[in-house]
Design an enzyme around this catalytic site. Structure first.
Site, PDB file in Angstrom:
ATOM      1  CE1 TYR A 286      -3.716  -2.330   0.495  1.00 23.53           C
ATOM      2  CE2 TYR A 286      -3.113  -2.536   2.828  1.00 23.53           C
ATOM      3  CZ  TYR A 286      -4.019  -2.914   1.763  1.00 23.53           C
ATOM      4  OH  TYR A 286      -4.827  -3.817   2.064  1.00 23.53           O
ATOM      5  CB  THR A 327      -3.767  -4.860  -6.304  1.00 12.73           C
ATOM      6  OG1 THR A 327      -4.852  -5.172  -5.427  1.00 12.73           O
ATOM      7  CG2 THR A 327      -3.379  -4.410  -7.397  1.00 12.73           C
ATOM      8  CG  ASP A 328      -2.198  -5.583   0.453  1.00 16.01           C
ATOM      9  OD1 ASP A 328      -3.048  -6.191   0.900  1.00 16.01           O
ATOM     10  OD2 ASP A 328      -1.046  -5.241   1.152  1.00 16.01           O
ATOM     11  CD1 TRP A 329      -8.373  -8.477   0.701  1.00 17.94           C
ATOM     12  CD2 TRP A 329      -6.707  -8.699  -0.624  1.00 17.94           C
ATOM     13  NE1 TRP A 329      -8.350  -9.893   0.165  1.00 17.94           N
ATOM     14  CE2 TRP A 329      -7.318  -9.933  -0.484  1.00 17.94           C
ATOM     15  CE3 TRP A 329      -5.589  -8.568  -1.592  1.00 17.94           C
ATOM     16  CZ2 TRP A 329      -7.240 -11.085  -1.499  1.00 17.94           C
ATOM     17  CZ3 TRP A 329      -5.431  -9.669  -2.094  1.00 17.94           C
ATOM     18  CH2 TRP A 329      -6.203 -10.930  -2.014  1.00 17.94           C
TER      19      TRP A 329
END
Length: 634
Positions: A286, A327-329
């Site tokens: 992020y 991608t991260d959440w």
């Protein structure tokens, strides 16, 4: 278990799954062809809706097997809405019931997937779930699986073979449950003492982390992905450790990632190793780089998931990576859960609309959106001509290749009886227990160990029923020969945002009342103090006060007492340094390992405990080797 509903036999006698239901073995259904040939055949058959579904990887709760119309867990969607309607076929499971119930649910989900236009099987993924951390944004407690220390504990032992052993157990238990993708390992370097994500790392040393991620990937994936593999996502590219002030970028105040020591390349090393070892996927963090330059060019100050210089320029072009970028959440959609805000982690591009965020992520070079289900936005971009379908096809190809290589197109089902036998099997639990105990790090007082049996014990933070197996438990410290105390590394409680209460952030100082309590206890009776380190702690107030001081990294009371009593020899060495004060932490550089002045315990510190019945050698903190490992013989 294999579903018979769509099993067929070709004219030449080849058994295959008739996934499109036409009675003919299409090339993508032919188990004899290569993954590349099968993917090349399937890709042009897919509708835009199917392609859009492949680009999303979201959370799902495990409900009752076959009950596809009930929302489960934090997802507002039912399984039927996700798999049958939005055609999402990468699902991240959270809390699991028993092994048998999980296997039944997994098989029911795969049955549902067979009803989609081309029968694309579901890839079920999981965050780490073999340790002690219960944080739905990070890691899940072991439950019915075997329980091991967090990754920091493996780093404390420092044994590459033990990491490989652990990875093999994880792989076998995941396979038995039908979990074919691991949203780990996490190889960020633990260089900012305050950062709250260190528990699942391999510590601060780049060389050690590189060796460990290689061993872990080999144990999980093998030399190449196949039907016996679990596909791994190595995270968080290009290294999430150097967060400004140690704040976590799950939250707006923690978005800045900084490199005042110029160590960007060092944080990249474990990812180079992971790419060389064939990691199936890479997850960018992020964080938003601030003041970073690459090859003399300033890097745009936008979060890594939106950052084309990082994902395309560095990862794809310079490092030559052609696997999946997940991608991260939650990069796209601002949400609120349980009455608390959880803004999209669109740091640096907060002004963009959700559809523009989707376009930006794909342009940056990512293949799949974690924690999102916005297939509608991909379809909107395609319909408007803002997104070239050939760009979508690039990502779909990568994602399908993984599914085919894992053997999911040929048999995504699991044996429910075997799941019950494999998950949490006695040898796996024994190995996890041994590793917990061996990871214990004796920082001070080795001459007082092992603890003699039969002593009168006063305990705090330790189950009296467990301690009773190692001595006589008393209620009053005045009646004790020894006090055994366990503490969690300190943190500042926060609870403004969703998930924030689960993250351990802020000061590393123990509250004054905790220090006073331990100090007063030590004035009455010798104290053995164990501190569970999910990140460093300032242990200075206890230095010279307690008789024995140990660190653990996810360790049951029984495993700790086995280590203290000599039943299993503790062999841990600190995987990061322990600062002497918060003033030293604040003066350190977040990207530089071992950067606090005059640390109380350096990286690699630990004392050796002599076996019971032999003369005990008091060993001071071991000097660290150049790799951050304790020197041989320590």
């Amino acid at each position: 278990m294999t579903s018979t509903r769509r099993t067929a036999v070709s004219p030449d006698g080849t058994r295959f799954r008739d996934l499109d239901g036409d009675g003919v073995m299409a090339p993508y259904e032919d188990p004899r062809l290569s993954a590349e040939e099968r993917t090349a055949d399937l890709l042009p058959r897919l509708s835009r809706q199917e392609k859009a579904g492949l680009l999303f990887h979201t959370i799902i709760g495990v409900g009752r097997p076959g009950e596809h119309d009930e929302p489960a867990g934090v997802s507002p969607y039912t399984t039927r809405e996700l798999v049958g309607e939005r055609l999402v076929n990468h699902l991240n499971v959270h809390t699991l019931p028993t092994a048998r119930e999980t296997a039944q649910w997994v098989n029911a989900v795969q049955e549902l997937a067979e009803q989609t236009p081309h029968g694309i099987p579901v890839t079920l993924s999981t965050d780490p779930r073999h340790g002690f951390t219960e944080n739905s944004g990070v890691s899940l407690e072991a439950g019915s699986l075997s329980q091991w220390p967090e990754s920091l504990g493996l780093a404390a032992i420092g044994d590459v073979q033990r990491v490989a052993e652990f990875a093999d157990v994880v792989r076998r238990e995941y396979l038995a449950l039908g979990l074919r993708a691991a949203l780990h390992p996490q190889v960020d370097l633990a260089t900012e003492p305050r950062w709250g994500r260190q528990g699942q790392t391999f510590g601060q040393d780049a060389a050690l982390s590189s060796a460990f991620v290689t061993a872990f990937l080999r144990g999980m994936q093998g030399e190449h992905l196949g039907p016996a593999s679990v596909a791994c996502t190595t995270k968080h590219f290009p290294g999430g450790g150097p967060q400004a002030d140690g704040e976590d970028p799950h939250f707006p105040y923690g978005r800045a990632q900084v490199y005042p020591g110029g160590r960007f390349a060092e944080h990249l090393e474990p990812f180079r190793a992971a790419i060389a070892a064939g990691t199936s996927a890479v997850m960018p963090y992020y964080g938003m780089p601030v003041g970073l330059e690459l090859d003399g060019e300033p890097v745009e100050e936008v979060a890594f998931g939106f950052n084309r210089q990082i994902l395309t320029g560095l990862l794809r072009e310079q490092l030559g990576y052609d696997g999946v970028v997940l991608t991260d959440w939650g990069l796209v959609t601002d949400i609120e859960l349980f009455g608390k805000p959880f803004p999209a982690k669109a740091w640096g591009v907060e002004h963009l609309s959700p559809v523009d965020r989707v376009a930006r992520v794909l342009d940056a070079g990512a293949d799949q959106f974690g924690g999102e289900v916005r297939t509608d936005l991909v379809l909107e971009l395609l319909a408007d001509g803002r997104l070239d379908e050939r760009r979508v096809d690039e990502s779909v190809r990568r994602l399908l290749l993984v599914k085919v290589r894992l053997g999911l197109f040929d048999d995504p089902y699991v044996d429910e009886d075997a799941a019950e036998q494999v998950v949490g099997a006695a040898p796996f639990r024994a190995a996890g227990h041994r590793t917990q105990a061996e990871s214990v790090t004796v920082l001070a007082g080795a001459a007082e160990l092992p603890l003699a049996p039969g002593r009168r014990l006063y305990v705090e933070g330790v189950g009296p029923e467990v301690a009773a197996g190692y001595g006589v438990v008393v209620d009053d410290p005045a009646d004790a020969d020894l006090a055994l105390v366990r503490l969690q590394a300190p943190f500042e409680p926060r609870d403004r945002y969703f998930l924030e209460a689960m993250f351990h952030q802020g000061s590393l100082d123990f509250p004054a009342d905790v220090v006073e309590r331990v100090t007063a206890l030590a004035a009455q009776v010798p104290v053995v103090l164990d501190v569970t380190l999910d990140r460093p702690a300032v242990l200075t107030p206890f230095d010279g006060v307690v008789t024995v001081l140990t660190a653990s990294y996810g360790c049951s009371d029984t495993a700790l007492l086995d280590a203290l009593s000599g039943a299993i020899a503790p062999r841990g060495r600190l995987p990061f340094e322990l600062p002497r004060s918060m003033a030293a932490v604040r003066a350190s550089r977040p990207d530089v390992p071992s950067d606090t002045a005059d640390p109380l315990y350096p990286v690699g510190a630990g004392q050796t405990v002599a076996p019971a019945g032999r003369g005990r050698e008091h060993v001071t903190a071991a000097p660290a080797s150049s790799s951050g490992r304790a020197a041989p013989g320590s």
